[in-house]
Design a protein around this motif. Structure first.
Motif, PDB file in Angstrom:
ATOM      1  N   ARG A  19      34.964  38.169  33.348  1.00 24.43           N
ATOM      2  CA  ARG A  19      36.152  38.441  34.160  1.00 24.43           C
ATOM      3  C   ARG A  19      36.900  39.598  33.508  1.00 24.43           C
ATOM      4  NH1 ARG A  19      38.645  32.783  36.397  1.00 24.43           N
ATOM      5  NH2 ARG A  19      36.631  31.814  36.890  1.00 24.43           N
ATOM      6  N   ILE A  20      37.058  40.665  34.240  1.00 22.45           N
ATOM      7  CA  ILE A  20      37.755  41.838  33.730  1.00 22.45           C
ATOM      8  C   ILE A  20      39.259  41.675  33.931  1.00 22.45           C
ATOM      9  CG2 ILE A  20      38.081  44.324  34.016  1.00 22.45           C
ATOM     10  CD1 ILE A  20      35.151  44.426  34.926  1.00 22.45           C
ATOM     11  N   GLU A  21      39.601  41.137  35.071  1.00 17.56           N
ATOM     12  CA  GLU A  21      41.012  40.949  35.412  1.00 17.56           C
ATOM     13  C   GLU A  21      41.085  39.791  36.394  1.00 17.56           C
ATOM     14  OE1 GLU A  21      44.607  43.602  37.442  1.00 17.56           O
ATOM     15  OE2 GLU A  21      42.715  44.571  36.912  1.00 17.56           O
ATOM     16  N   GLU A  22      42.174  39.052  36.340  1.00 15.65           N
ATOM     17  CA  GLU A  22      42.347  37.997  37.322  1.00 15.65           C
ATOM     18  C   GLU A  22      43.814  37.753  37.609  1.00 15.65           C
ATOM     19  OE1 GLU A  22      41.159  33.920  36.080  1.00 15.65           O
ATOM     20  OE2 GLU A  22      40.645  34.876  34.203  1.00 15.65           O
ATOM     21  N   LYS A  23      44.051  37.425  38.848  1.00 15.27           N
ATOM     22  CA  LYS A  23      45.380  37.071  39.339  1.00 15.27           C
ATOM     23  C   LYS A  23      45.179  35.857  40.228  1.00 15.27           C
ATOM     24  CE  LYS A  23      46.826  41.876  39.302  1.00 15.27           C
ATOM     25  NZ  LYS A  23      47.097  43.049  40.085  1.00 15.27           N
ATOM     26  N   PHE A  24      46.239  35.325  40.708  1.00 13.51           N
ATOM     27  CA  PHE A  24      46.154  34.178  41.595  1.00 13.51           C
ATOM     28  C   PHE A  24      45.261  34.494  42.800  1.00 13.51           C
ATOM     29  CE2 PHE A  24      47.835  31.619  45.127  1.00 13.51           C
ATOM     30  CZ  PHE A  24      47.609  30.358  44.604  1.00 13.51           C
ATOM     31  N   GLU A  25      44.228  33.703  42.979  1.00 15.49           N
ATOM     32  CA  GLU A  25      43.319  33.830  44.134  1.00 15.49           C
ATOM     33  C   GLU A  25      42.498  35.118  44.151  1.00 15.49           C
ATOM     34  OE1 GLU A  25      43.195  31.254  46.553  1.00 15.49           O
ATOM     35  OE2 GLU A  25      44.662  30.135  45.397  1.00 15.49           O
ATOM     36  N   TRP A  26      42.409  35.831  43.025  1.00 15.46           N
ATOM     37  CA  TRP A  26      41.671  37.099  42.963  1.00 15.46           C
ATOM     38  C   TRP A  26      41.107  37.294  41.559  1.00 15.46           C
ATOM     39  CZ3 TRP A  26      42.380  41.472  39.903  1.00 15.46           C
ATOM     40  CH2 TRP A  26      41.728  42.628  40.311  1.00 15.46           C
ATOM     41  N   VAL A  27      39.844  37.742  41.494  1.00 17.16           N
ATOM     42  CA  VAL A  27      39.197  37.992  40.204  1.00 17.16           C
ATOM     43  C   VAL A  27      38.381  39.270  40.313  1.00 17.16           C
ATOM     44  CG1 VAL A  27      37.552  37.102  38.504  1.00 17.16           C
ATOM     45  CG2 VAL A  27      39.002  35.514  39.710  1.00 17.16           C
ATOM     46  N   LEU A  28      38.421  40.100  39.278  1.00 16.88           N
ATOM     47  CA  LEU A  28      37.560  41.275  39.178  1.00 16.88           C
ATOM     48  C   LEU A  28      36.537  40.952  38.107  1.00 16.88           C
ATOM     49  CD1 LEU A  28      37.087  44.200  40.139  1.00 16.88           C
ATOM     50  CD2 LEU A  28      38.536  44.936  38.227  1.00 16.88           C
ATOM     51  N   MET A  29      35.259  40.982  38.479  1.00 14.88           N
ATOM     52  CA  MET A  29      34.193  40.570  37.578  1.00 14.88           C
ATOM     53  C   MET A  29      33.156  41.665  37.426  1.00 14.88           C
ATOM     54  SD  MET A  29      33.625  36.697  38.756  1.00 14.88           S
ATOM     55  CE  MET A  29      33.364  36.199  37.086  1.00 14.88           C
ATOM     56  N   LYS A  30      32.425  41.570  36.333  1.00 18.04           N
ATOM     57  CA  LYS A  30      31.338  42.509  36.083  1.00 18.04           C
ATOM     58  C   LYS A  30      30.186  41.744  35.462  1.00 18.04           C
ATOM     59  CE  LYS A  30      30.357  46.896  33.861  1.00 18.04           C
ATOM     60  NZ  LYS A  30      29.032  46.464  33.532  1.00 18.04           N
ATOM     61  N   GLY A  31      29.012  41.983  35.998  1.00 18.80           N
ATOM     62  CA  GLY A  31      27.800  41.426  35.423  1.00 18.80           C
ATOM     63  C   GLY A  31      27.133  42.469  34.544  1.00 18.80           C
ATOM     64  N   SER A  32      26.386  42.002  33.562  1.00 22.31           N
ATOM     65  CA  SER A  32      25.704  42.932  32.661  1.00 22.31           C
ATOM     66  C   SER A  32      24.664  43.767  33.391  1.00 22.31           C
ATOM     67  CB  SER A  32      25.062  42.165  31.498  1.00 22.31           C
ATOM     68  OG  SER A  32      24.152  41.194  31.993  1.00 22.31           O
ATOM     69  N   ASP A  33      24.354  43.405  34.623  1.00 20.24           N
ATOM     70  CA  ASP A  33      23.353  44.108  35.416  1.00 20.24           C
ATOM     71  C   ASP A  33      23.920  45.283  36.198  1.00 20.24           C
ATOM     72  OD1 ASP A  33      24.826  42.216  37.068  1.00 20.24           O
ATOM     73  OD2 ASP A  33      23.472  42.830  38.663  1.00 20.24           O
TER      74      ASP A  33
END
Length: 136
Positions: free
Chosen positions: A90-104
Motif C-alpha cells: 500500500r503506497i497510500e490509503e485514505k478512507f475507502e481508497w487505497v493506492l497499491m503497487k505490485g512488484s510486477d
C-alpha cells in the motif's frame, strides 16, 4: 546435564519456528484490497469477463480487458506463478481508497470500496490497451 541441553535445544528450535512463522507471508484477507489486486492480476490473464468484471470499477471501455481473450497458456502459467508470489504494498490509503503497487508493475493502481466491496480502477490498463490497439 543432558536434560538441560535437550531443553535448551527444544527451546531454541521452538523459538526459531515462532520467529519464522512471524516472518512468513501473512495470508491475504479475502476481499481485502491486496486480495482484489492479486485476483485481478490473475483474472486478467484469463480474458474472462466473468472473472474480471466483479473485481473492477465500472468503465465504459472495460470490454477491452476481455475482448482479446486469454494470454497464451505458457505465458499465463509463468505470469500466474509470478502474480501468486508477488509482493503487494500500500503506497497510500485514505478512507475507502487505497493506492497499491505490485512488484510486477511500475504503475500504481487505485482501489476503492464501493458498496462495501473493494474494486480496482483498471483505467491505466484500459488506456494502455486502447493505445496499443490504435498502434496496430
Amino acid at each position: 546435564m543432558r536434560n538441560g541441553r535437550a531443553t535448551t535445544l527444544l527451546l531454541a528450535i521452538s523459538l526459531s519456528l515462532v520467529m519464522a512463522a512471524g516472518c512468513a507471508k501473512k495470508p491475504e484477507v479475502p476481499g481485502s484490497p491486496e486480495d482484489v489486486y492479486r485476483r485481478f492480476a490473475l483474472a486478467n490473464l484469463t480474458g474472462s469477463e466473468q472473472a474480471i468484471r466483479p473485481l473492477i470499477m465500472d468503465h465504459p471501455d472495460a470490454a477491452i480487458l476481455w475482448s482479446e481473450g486469454a494470454y497464451p497458456t505458457d505465458v499465463a502459467e509463468q505470469l500466474g506463478k509470478h502474480y501468486r508470489e508477488m509482493k503487494i504494498v500500500r503506497i497510500e490509503e485514505k478512507f475507502e481508497w487505497v493506492l497499491m503497487k505490485g512488484s510486477d508493475s511500475p504503475i500504481p493502481m487505485e482501489l476503492r470500496r464501493i458498496d462495501g466491496v473493494w474494486r480496482l480502477d483498471a483505467s491505466p490498463i484500459i488506456e494502455y490497451r486502447k493505445h496499443a490497439a490504435a498502434q496496430r
